[in-house]
Design a protein around this motif. Structure first.
Motif, PDB file in Angstrom:
ATOM      1  N   LEU A   1      -1.025  16.620   2.641  1.00 49.94           N
ATOM      2  CA  LEU A   1      -2.026  16.061   3.627  1.00 49.94           C
ATOM      3  C   LEU A   1      -2.769  15.017   2.685  1.00 49.94           C
ATOM      4  O   LEU A   1      -2.980  13.758   2.845  1.00 49.94           O
ATOM      5  CB  LEU A   1      -2.932  17.029   4.148  1.00 49.94           C
ATOM      6  CG  LEU A   1      -3.789  16.121   5.178  1.00 49.94           C
ATOM      7  CD1 LEU A   1      -2.924  15.337   6.429  1.00 49.94           C
ATOM      8  CD2 LEU A   1      -4.636  17.326   5.673  1.00 49.94           C
TER       9      LEU A   1
ATOM     10  N   CYS B   1      -0.543  12.003   1.820  1.00 51.28           N
ATOM     11  CA  CYS B   1      -0.220  11.076   2.743  1.00 51.28           C
ATOM     12  C   CYS B   1      -1.629  10.487   3.332  1.00 51.28           C
ATOM     13  O   CYS B   1      -1.655   9.141   3.546  1.00 51.28           O
ATOM     14  CB  CYS B   1       0.028  11.931   4.232  1.00 51.28           C
ATOM     15  SG  CYS B   1       1.682  12.446   3.997  1.00 51.28           S
ATOM     16  N   ALA B   2      -2.874  10.967   2.868  1.00 50.12           N
ATOM     17  CA  ALA B   2      -4.026  10.308   3.173  1.00 50.12           C
ATOM     18  C   ALA B   2      -4.100   9.224   2.337  1.00 50.12           C
ATOM     19  O   ALA B   2      -4.666   8.241   2.549  1.00 50.12           O
ATOM     20  CB  ALA B   2      -5.270  11.263   3.104  1.00 50.12           C
TER      21      ALA B   2
ATOM     22  N   GLY C   1      -8.164   7.938   7.189  1.00 53.14           N
ATOM     23  CA  GLY C   1      -7.510   8.360   5.814  1.00 53.14           C
ATOM     24  C   GLY C   1      -8.426   8.988   4.879  1.00 53.14           C
ATOM     25  O   GLY C   1      -8.097  10.155   4.072  1.00 53.14           O
TER      26      GLY C   1
ATOM     27  N   LEU D   1      -9.309  12.285   6.141  1.00 50.28           N
ATOM     28  CA  LEU D   1      -8.299  13.380   5.857  1.00 50.28           C
ATOM     29  C   LEU D   1      -8.094  13.575   4.338  1.00 50.28           C
ATOM     30  O   LEU D   1      -8.001  15.037   4.031  1.00 50.28           O
ATOM     31  CB  LEU D   1      -6.932  12.773   6.399  1.00 50.28           C
ATOM     32  CG  LEU D   1      -6.584  12.543   7.493  1.00 50.28           C
ATOM     33  CD1 LEU D   1      -5.422  11.759   7.853  1.00 50.28           C
ATOM     34  CD2 LEU D   1      -6.501  14.018   8.327  1.00 50.28           C
ATOM     35  N   LEU D   2      -8.754  12.841   3.362  1.00 45.79           N
ATOM     36  CA  LEU D   2      -8.548  12.893   1.752  1.00 45.79           C
ATOM     37  C   LEU D   2      -9.731  14.004   1.949  1.00 45.79           C
ATOM     38  O   LEU D   2      -9.477  14.905   0.972  1.00 45.79           O
ATOM     39  CB  LEU D   2      -8.829  11.734   1.349  1.00 45.79           C
ATOM     40  CG  LEU D   2      -8.540  11.966  -0.230  1.00 45.79           C
ATOM     41  CD1 LEU D   2      -7.017  12.111  -0.490  1.00 45.79           C
ATOM     42  CD2 LEU D   2      -8.980  10.479  -1.053  1.00 45.79           C
TER      43      LEU D   2
ATOM     44  N   ILE E   1       1.633  12.849   8.947  1.00 50.45           N
ATOM     45  CA  ILE E   1       0.287  13.323   8.951  1.00 50.45           C
ATOM     46  C   ILE E   1       0.011  14.233  10.090  1.00 50.45           C
ATOM     47  O   ILE E   1      -0.641  15.155  10.194  1.00 50.45           O
ATOM     48  CB  ILE E   1      -0.918  12.149   8.985  1.00 50.45           C
ATOM     49  CG1 ILE E   1      -0.633  11.453   7.463  1.00 50.45           C
ATOM     50  CG2 ILE E   1      -2.296  12.514   9.115  1.00 50.45           C
ATOM     51  CD1 ILE E   1      -1.452  10.064   7.633  1.00 50.45           C
TER      52      ILE E   1
END
Lengths: 502, 147
Positions: B46, B49-50, B7, B10-11, A173
């Motif tokens: 990304l 990963c989020a 998270g 980030l999403l 990340i």
């Protein structure tokens, strides 16, 4: 013989009065920055880079300054490790284990002087290593095309991911956020504005210095406030300041071995000074057998990590100089320094910019001599800097950081973006996101995209080109191995231990 | 918990990045891969990963105790104000104003903070602007004095 003549040219560059003075100032400042807990090489280099640029130093002098600060930090970290049991930078963590006990026993002087000699040994051996290996590697890398470069950058990033321990997801990340920030600005190939939201200031992208200062200076100060406990008492340096011959003989092989190991660890992308010093410390402890007092103040326990962290700091310059791919956070910042001067680091650097490369290498040698000469007789002067109270240090660092950001474009916009990134960086660091992948992603983002697009232009969009040459296949395999390998070993180890228990 | 909230952030960032990146097309294209592919790839990864960060069990984040956290927040605001006023008030005054609260946060007395802050402002200005030739903002008030 060609190398020797290059090296002599390098000494001619590094030996000019200005560059010698820059080297001296850098080494002195570096020792102090490295010594102060909280500030390490990456902060030091990040804060001084924009100032060097604003002072219009020529590129070789700027790079010499940064390299001098970098090696000064590795020397300085040991002082606080030994005297206040707090490592001044990440590479000195292991030095506390035997350094502080030695200081408690009244042997602070010998601990400081033997570790200075160990640091010097590490630095000199690594300089020889750079001279021997860097030109070879650069020559080999000349054959790299865009596809190989893309694979190489993936390898650099995955090395970092493999070594950060269990938080692979967090490393990924961090790296992706760095890549996202790198996407902002005009696309050089097509002239399309990406994610600028019609803000004029964003059209050139977010300047490198703004990101680095935000992440490594502003957020660091916030973390310092979190860990602030009032003053710490340093052990006083009394008695003899020099080690005796028995102590030296005991540590001499340790220094040499640790320097060699540290150098090779440093060359690997991703593995930095902290891994090198931890590895050599445990290696020496095992080699010592029964005859040791590791953990209670063994000279070898300060010699090993100090030789290793200096050697690995210098070793990490090799991937930067030869491949243009940084192996650590600090060298990523140094790459940024080169790009500020419109110099693209990479294998052609040795041919196109011999003045910079060889001047830098020669200055590493000069700088280590200066550092060891400064660090042994003047140690009591340096110790005084440990007493700088935080209430003056922190505002000072904040002000100097802002000066650095302001020096680039002179806009309030950059200052605000840097501060906001600092707040964001603080949150990330509290949540234990590693920062090195972030900065590496940011530095490599543009190069990665360019090489990917160039490779695909050659093949007319065919993805197969990324895996077509033996070199690129090897790099992909290495990337996967670096990512998976450490975890497999850990799993096997855990499994075996479980069996042993049962 | 904090990591899951992050998270989600980030999403949203990834979704926004893909939304705004979708129309990034070059008017005339000379190459098979345009300006859109790389950002979309990065934002998609990304996003994945989020989701990983939201879906897996995370160890709790250790935040500083709330009085400390308040002080850190206040320090952030002071630095932000410093950034805003740097150009307008000039280096000397803005630095002195920023240094006083920061010095107080790090255990300095009022007297130390005031003297230290003013000293820093003047000393750093002289060092950078006059000696090292790094131009700093003088602010509206100092300019006429320096001529």
């Amino acid at each position: 013989m060609e190398i020797i003549s290059h090296l002599l040219d390098g000494f001619a560059v590094a030996g000019t009065p200005t560059n010698l003075l820059i080297c001296l100032i850098g080494a002195f400042l570096g020792t102090i920055i490295g010594m102060l807990p909280g500030l390490g090489p990456i902060n030091g280099v990040a804060i001084l880079l924009p100032i060097a640029y604003a002072m219009k130093l020529p590129p070789e002098s700027a790079l010499i300054l940064l390299a001098a600060v970098y090696s000064g930090c590795e020397f300085g970290g040991r002082i606080s490790a030994i005297l206040i049991n707090v490592p001044g930078d990440a590479g000195a963590v292991m030095t506390t284990l035997d350094g502080y006990p030695m200081a408690k026993k009244g042997l602070a002087g010998p601990a400081l002087s033997i570790s200075a000699v160990a640091s010097f040994t590490g630095a000199i051996i690594a300089t020889v290593g750079i001279v021997a290996f860097a030109p070879l590697l650069a020559n080999w890398a000349l054959a790299f095309g865009p596809a190989e470069y893309f694979a190489l950058m993936v390898l650099a990033l995955s090395c970092l991911g493999g070594l950060v321990g269990d938080s692979l997801l967090k490393a990924a990340i961090g790296m992706l956020i760095g890549l996202v920030i790198a996407c902002v600005g005009i696309d050089a190939n097509s002239g399309v504005y990406r994610y600028t939201f019609d803000l004029l200031h964003l059209s050139d992208g977010i300047p490198f210095i703004v990101v680095v200062i935000g992440l490594f200076a502003v957020s660091e100060l916030m973390l310092m406030l979190q860990g602030h406990h009032g003053g710490v008492q340093a052990v006083e340096v009394t008695g003899r300041t020099m080690f005796n011959s028995a102590e030296f003989l005991r540590a001499k092989w340790t220094m040499l071995r640790s320097a060699v190991v540290g150098f090779f660890v440093g060359v690997l992308p991703g593995a930095g000074a902290s891994i090198a010093s931890a590895m050599t410390y445990s290696m020496e402890r095992r080699l010592a057998g029964k005859d040791h007092c590791f953990g209670e103040g063994d000279v070898r326990g300060v010699a090993a990590p100090e030789a290793a962290n200096n050697a690995s700091a210098y070793g990490s310059l090799i991937p930067m100089l030869t491949l243009g791919v940084p192996g650590s956070g600090t060298t990523a910042v140094m790459i940024g320094a080169l790009t500020l001067y419109n110099i693209t680091p990479g294998p052609t650097l040795f041919q196109d910019q011999p003045v910079i490369v060889w001047g830098l290498i020669a200055s590493l040698a000069i700088c280590s001599v200066m550092l060891v000469l400064m660090n042994i007789p003047m140690i009591k002067l340096f110790v005084k800097f440990l007493q700088i109270p935080n209430w003056i240090l922190v505002p000072g660092v904040a002000a100097v950081s802002m000066v650095g950001v302001y020096a680039v474009h002179g806009t309030t916009f950059d200052l605000i973006v840097g501060t906001l990134l600092g707040g964001f960086g603080y949150l990330l660091r509290v949540m234990n996101f590693p920062m090195a992948p972030f900065i590496l992603g940011f530095v490599l983002g543009d190069m990665m995209e360019q090489n990917l697009r160039r490779a695909l232009s050659i093949s007319n969009g065919e993805l197969g080109i990324l895996f077509s040459s033996p070199i690129s296949i090897g790099l992909w395999i290495a990337a996967i191995a670096m990512l998976v390998g450490p975890r497999v070993f850990k799993a096997i180890d855990a499994h075996r231990r479980q069996h042993a228990m049962a | 918990m904090s990591e899951r909230v992050f998270g989600v952030f980030l999403l949203l960032l990834a979704a926004g990045g893909i939304y705004f990146g979708w129309d990034l097309r070059a008017p005339i294209s000379y190459e098979p891969v345009g300006p859109r592919a790389f950002p979309l790839l990065v934002f998609s990864l990304l996003g994945i990963c989020a989701i990983g960060l939201i879906a897996t069990r995370r160890p709790p984040t250790e935040w500083a105790p709330s009085p400390v956290l308040m002080r850190i927040g206040a320090m952030f605001l002071v630095v932000l104000a410093y950034a805003l006023l740097f150009d307008k008030l000039g280096f000397v005054i803005s630095t002195a104003l920023m240094s006083i609260p920061l010095a107080r946060f790090f255990g300095g007395t009022w007297k130390q903070a005031a003297i230290g802050g003013t000293g820093l402002g003047i000393a750093l200005f002289v060092m950078f602007d006059r000696v090292l030739d790094v131009a700093l903002p003088t602010g509206f008030w100092l300019k006429p004095l320096l001529g």
